[in-house]
Structure formats: structure tokens, C-alpha cells
Enzyme design. Structure first.
Site, short mmCIF file in Angstrom:
data_model
loop_
_atom_site.label_atom_id
_atom_site.label_comp_id
_atom_site.label_asym_id
_atom_site.label_seq_id
_atom_site.Cartn_x
_atom_site.Cartn_y
_atom_site.Cartn_z
N HIS A 1 -0.57 -0.27 -9.90
CA HIS A 1 -1.22 -1.26 -9.04
C HIS A 1 -1.67 -2.47 -9.88
CE1 HIS A 1 -3.05 -1.42 -4.79
NE2 HIS A 1 -2.91 -2.64 -5.24
N ASP B 1 4.52 -0.41 -6.93
CA ASP B 1 3.31 -0.71 -7.71
C ASP B 1 2.11 0.00 -7.08
OD1 ASP B 1 1.81 -2.13 -9.71
OD2 ASP B 1 1.01 -3.37 -8.08
N ARG C 1 0.84 -1.19 0.00
CA ARG C 1 0.00 0.00 0.00
C ARG C 1 0.88 1.25 0.00
NH1 ARG C 1 -3.31 -2.83 -1.56
NH2 ARG C 1 -5.41 -3.23 -0.81
N GLU D 1 -3.42 7.21 -4.84
CA GLU D 1 -3.42 6.62 -6.19
C GLU D 1 -4.82 6.46 -6.77
OE1 GLU D 1 -1.64 2.73 -5.55
OE2 GLU D 1 -3.55 1.87 -5.00
C1 COI Z 1 -5.27 -6.18 -2.83
O1 COI Z 1 -5.81 -7.26 -3.08
O2 COI Z 1 -5.09 -5.81 -1.67
C2 COI Z 1 -4.84 -5.33 -3.95
O3 COI Z 1 -4.00 -4.51 -3.74
C3 COI Z 1 -5.49 -5.51 -5.29
C4 COI Z 1 -6.12 -4.30 -5.92
C5 COI Z 1 -7.23 -4.70 -6.87
C6 COI Z 1 -6.64 -3.27 -4.96
#
Ligand code: COI
Length: 327
Positions: free
Chosen positions: A293, A256, A232, A261
């Protein structure tokens, strides 16, 4: 039983269509992201499934409860998109999903290798027919120490993926288990900062670890450390990171995910301004990789996200357990 799924992405549609064939399920799908203005789409549903870009705020949760929703599942591993405390008070049980951790783990290794071999810079050069190697010498993973912060399913998968490279693996996790100890040398956070050549973040975002990578923690890291973040953005104080890249303290970054974001990722900005100065500043450095991401984005993970979310909700609604409950 009725379940409403919000923020359904194109890659998820075929799995939702498969699930719609289940005779015990009435599955409503929408591409709209959950907000206080569209909770009515879940009218009559006991369970709601949301995508990562949906926000389940206190206001939205109250409205969902009022129309009879009792279970909420985010089709993500991280669950900072849900106000979990509010949900608990209101009386909505929440869950996340566990999808293939190798989606994120393999991408993490990709960012590590691209960073130590200066791969993006090298390719940018070759795109303009500059095939010189000036400044492009890389490092070998086997000569490096990789520090993994967070040994949940993804952190462990990263350790397994790295095991063939011969690097020294150290890790910090608040509740180490036997497997973590087999995969990496478990160390205190301070030791990890001191010893790691590459630091990779795999911890959920909580109030307690907001900006855990900041000017103070960076100052305790090795000179030339490489920072990788597929968890994150808010785990890192971006301004501190920019300063550290600028000074050379941090020699490369592969992220990423970045702060604020939400209105940037998964959107085509080709003809629009991006309002995120820190991200734009960071990505201007040739030794920084910023990706949108995308680490989770594999065929396996998309399928797992949909099935795990809906199966968990269906089990709850029919009086069973949901092993992914957020406690
Ligand atoms: C998660 O699964 O925590 C991700 O970061 C995926 C994304 C689609 C928010």
C-alpha cells in the site's frame, strides 16, 4: 480552535509542525491510531483527523461525540475506515481528502509496465546473475486495451498518464462526466470485462462492490487478462484471483492493496510471521506483484493529506464549508 490528529506518520510530521504555527489553531498530534481507548486525547477538540490505518467504529464515534467532537476527517481518499452511517446518526460530519492523484496514478502505470514486461521476475533473475531472456518476452502497451473501473480523480489521472502510450482506453464509471468521455471510451462494465487486456481498479470500496472481481466476473474477462489494484483489497475475492492465476486465466497481477492488509502493511515483519495466507500464496507467483500500500506515498501526497484534512476541519469549525465532505 482545537483539532486532534491521530496516527501521524513520520512523513507527515513536518507539515503538522508548519500548521502548528497557525495562531488560530491548537493542533494536538499523536502517532497512536484512534481507538475507543484513546479518544480522551481529543478532549476539548471539535475536529479530529485520522490516518488510513485508524478505525472510526460506531463505539469510537459515540465516545468522540460525547467529548464534543463534531467533525472527523480521514487523511485518505478511501473512507471505508469510517462507519459513515453511524457517524451520520450520531451527528459527526465526515470528510476525506483529495491529494495529488498522480501519486497513485503513476504507481498504477508502474505496476502495469512491470507486469507486461515481467520486470520483477527479470530483476530477480539478474540478482542471481541469470541474464537469460527465456520466458521474459513482454508486450507493448500500444497493442493493448486498458480498462479503467472508476473515473474519479485517480482514474482520470491514470487515463491521462496512459494517453502517451497509444493504448486503447476504455472505462466504466457509474456517473460519467464530459472529461471521462474525452479521456476514454466509456463502456458498460460487461464490455470492459470482455474487451480489456489490463483491468485497473479505481473505485472506492462500498458494500455494493465488495468482491466485484470474483470467479464469475473473472470468467467473463479475456484469457490472459492482467489485473491491477491500487484501490482497496476487498474489491477482489483473493481466493478467486489465486485460482485464476493458477489456471493461467489471469496472466499477471499488480496489487498494492490486498484483503486483510491492516496488520501487514507499513510494518516490518522481517523476524515475524505474516498471518495472511492468501496474500502469501499470491505473492509466491512470479507473475504477481504485491506491494505494501505504497502507491499514495509521495512527498506531494503526504503534504496534501495533512493540509487538506486540517484546512477542511478548520473551515468547518469556523462555520464554513468543507468541499471534501462525505455525503
Ligand atoms: C487512500 O488515500 O485511500 C489510501 O489508500 C492511502 C493509504 C494511506 C490508506
Amino acid at each position: 480552535m482545537k483539532i486532534a490528529a491521530y496516527g501521524c506518520r513520520e512523513d507527515e510530521i513536518k507539515y503538522f509542525e508548519e500548521l502548528k504555527k497557525r495562531p488560530d489553531l491548537k493542533l494536538i498530534t499523536t502517532t497512536e491510531h484512534l481507538s475507543p481507548d484513546n479518544v480522551n486525547l481529543a478532549q476539548g477538540a471539535k475536529g479530529v483527523s485520522i490516518e488510513g490505518l485508524c478505525r472510526a467504529s460506531c463505539e469510537t464515534l459515540e465516545k468522540l461525540y460525547d467529548i464534543g467532537v463534531r467533525f472527523l476527517s480521514t487523511r485518505t481518499v478511501g473512507y471505508n475506515n469510517i462507519d459513515v452511517d453511524a457517524a451520520r446518526e450520531i451527528g459527526i460530519r465526515c470528510s476525506n481528502v483529495s491529494y495529488s492523484p498522480y501519486s497513485v496514478a503513476e504507481y498504477t502505470v508502474l505496476l502495469m509496465l512491470a507486469s507486461i514486461r515481467k520486470f520483477i521476475h527479470l530483476m530477480a533473475r539478474s540478482a542471481v546473475l541469470d541474464y537469460s531472456l527465456r520466458g521474459m518476452q513482454g508486450k507493448e502497451l500500444r497493442n493493448m486495451t486498458v480498462g479503467i473501473i472508476g473515473m474519479g480523480r485517480i482514474g482520470k489521472a491514470v487515463a491521462r498518464c496512459l494517453s502517451g502510450f497509444g493504448c486503447r482506453l476504455i472505462a466504466y464509471t457509474p456517473h460519467p462526466d464530459e472529461e471521462s468521455g474525452r479521456l476514454a471510451d466509456m463502456v458498460a462494465m460487461d464490455k470492459l470485462y470482455e474487451q480489456a487486456d489490463i483491468i485497473s481498479l479505481h473505485t472506492p470500496l462500498k458494500n455494493s462492490n465488495y468482491h466485484m472481481i470474483n470467479s464469475d466476473t473473472i470468467s467473463r474477462m479475456k484469457d490472459g487478462v492482467i489485473i491491477i489494484n491500487t484501490a482497496r483489497g476487498e474489491l477482489i475475492d483473493t481466493e478467486a484471483l489465486i485460482n485464476a492465476v493458477d489456471s493461467g486465466k489471469v496472466s499477471a497481477v499488480g496489487i498494492d492493496t490486498f484483503e486483510n492488509e491492516r496488520n501487514v502493511i507499513h510494518i516490518d515483519h522481517e523476524a515475524e510471521l505474516i498471518h495472511n495466507r492468501n496474500m502469501l500464496a499470491l505473492k509466491a507467483y512470479p507473475n504477481v506483484i504485491v506491494s505494501p500500500h505504497a502507491a499514495y506515498y509521495t512527498d506531494q501526497a503526504s503534504k496534501d493529506m495533512v493540509y487538506c484534512s486540517i484546512d477542511g476541519l478548520a473551515s468547518w469549525i469556523s462555520g464554513g464549508e468543507n468541499e471534501n465532505e462525505i455525503k
